[in-house]
Design a protein around this motif. Sequence first.
Motif, mmCIF file in Angstrom:
data_model
loop_
_atom_site.group_PDB
_atom_site.id
_atom_site.type_symbol
_atom_site.label_atom_id
_atom_site.label_comp_id
_atom_site.label_asym_id
_atom_site.label_seq_id
_atom_site.Cartn_x
_atom_site.Cartn_y
_atom_site.Cartn_z
ATOM 1 N N THR A 1 0.831 -1.202 0.000
ATOM 2 C CA THR A 1 0.000 0.000 0.000
ATOM 3 C C THR A 1 0.862 1.247 0.000
ATOM 4 O O THR A 1 2.042 1.212 0.364
ATOM 5 N N SER B 1 -3.425 5.588 -4.896
ATOM 6 C CA SER B 1 -3.643 4.341 -5.631
ATOM 7 C C SER B 1 -2.712 4.206 -6.824
ATOM 8 O O SER B 1 -2.209 3.112 -7.097
ATOM 9 N N THR C 1 -4.490 -4.491 -9.469
ATOM 10 C CA THR C 1 -4.539 -4.333 -8.014
ATOM 11 C C THR C 1 -4.651 -5.658 -7.271
ATOM 12 O O THR C 1 -4.642 -5.670 -6.040
ATOM 13 N N THR D 1 -3.351 -1.887 -2.442
ATOM 14 C CA THR D 1 -4.359 -0.948 -1.968
ATOM 15 C C THR D 1 -3.705 0.395 -1.703
ATOM 16 O O THR D 1 -2.539 0.614 -2.018
ATOM 17 N N ALA E 1 -8.654 3.176 0.869
ATOM 18 C CA ALA E 1 -9.259 2.077 0.124
ATOM 19 C C ALA E 1 -9.470 0.870 1.044
ATOM 20 O O ALA E 1 -8.913 0.788 2.135
ATOM 21 N N VAL F 1 -9.426 -3.018 2.579
ATOM 22 C CA VAL F 1 -8.529 -4.163 2.702
ATOM 23 C C VAL F 1 -9.260 -5.333 3.372
ATOM 24 O O VAL F 1 -8.630 -6.286 3.803
#
Length: 483
Positions: A97, A101, A138, A151, A155, A157
Amino acid sequence: MELLPLDTVIAAQCYQRFYWFFLEMWETIEAVELVPNWHIEYLCDEMQAVYERWKRGEAQGDVLVNIPPGTSKSTTITQLFPAWLWLMEPSMRIISTSFASDVSIGHGLKSRDCLSHPKFQRLFPGRIEFKADQNGKTNYRNTAGGQRFITSSGARVTGVHADFIVIDDPTNPEKAENEKHRKQSAKHVQTVSSRKTDKKRTVSIMVMQRVHELDPAGAWLKKKKNLRHICLPGELTPDSKTGELGKNVRPAELVARYTNGLLDAGRLDRGALATLKEDLGSYGYAGQILQMPAPDEGGILKKAWFKTITFAEFLKLPEAGAAVWHLDYDGAYTDNQKNDPSAVLITAYVGQTLYVRYAGEYWEEFNELVKLLPKLAETHGCGRQSKLHIEPKANGKDIVSWLRKNSQLNIVEAPPPSGDKTQRVQAASPFIEAQRVVLIDGSWNEAFINQCAAFPTAAHDDMLDTLTQAISRNQSKKKFSYA
């Protein structure tokens, strides 16, 4: 003795050591020529040690790496290390992450580019095969059950767990002063770090530059007892208090590996650092390059501007007899130490100088605060002529009302401050720079000075609020009534 084919030798070296894999696979994802430096080899070996402990089933803490941008930190830890993990364990599940994004996706795609590159496939034939129906940007998987889930802050998870979690720059440096962004980043890091397949073995690795005392790195340093901390500032600087070079380097023995005080003379030489200092400013340079949330010497307010004398020395001053000690209070609602505290400042303005006798922070609720304030006033010299200036915010109005009814103290409802915090600090800075704020020696001095010097990236700024309130009041001709 029969000589082995070169590819067989290279493949064996890559299995044996992540650093050799890094050197071989650099060209699969980077178009520029690699300029090796000792810190890359060190980080590779540290990442390999984490994997080997995981492989043996050993419990271990999370890992925090603070290092400047432009030092191949993401290439090493977020792009090629996950690829090597799949080489070693194709069934490995990995979450990665970042703050945005597109950045996170870019890291994940670089790892996939390495694994699908003809060179990787030639050296390790059949080792990694992607599942055609699960090969997205992704979330991609291989035929051995391995997964890379990508991620970003804000966002989801949910529903995903991992054997390794890689967190790369969870806070956008350009938004570090935005409290909402910091809280979102901190919450995301906490959520992602909880998605472990095995609480004992799974490791979260966070690599980032420091941007604020309350950034995710600061939170980890404060709460994690078994944290492996690697801190590599771009250059060694002397500690403002002791003069010690590289005091914030972790592990400390790595100071000896710097060349002429530089972490990486090839990427970040003196010229490059000078340019970065101009571009980033003092706070950006301190955080992103020196790995300190604020400049050690101070930012808007410098540590050197605050002088200290003993109370005995103060009493010898000609104007000491005219001193009247007043109390300033900046209130908060709660006793929860995760929130801002209430602050108390006790000062006397004599001879065009503001003497600070005491400053402190308190996480107390209303019933305790109304007992505390009179006690502090009495302890630190406030008498009949003294005033307690209380800003009417948070619990301030209630405290004003209670103390007026239940004490003999002179309570002043201070006017709401004008301008934002930065404007108020900037307005007070000439007064402080002229060394007209003098502290009476006490155990609270260091915390007070550090908070003032760290603004606006300090964890709290409540004591500084009371200081700017006291300076503004004493510099103003406006009179306030009290009852």
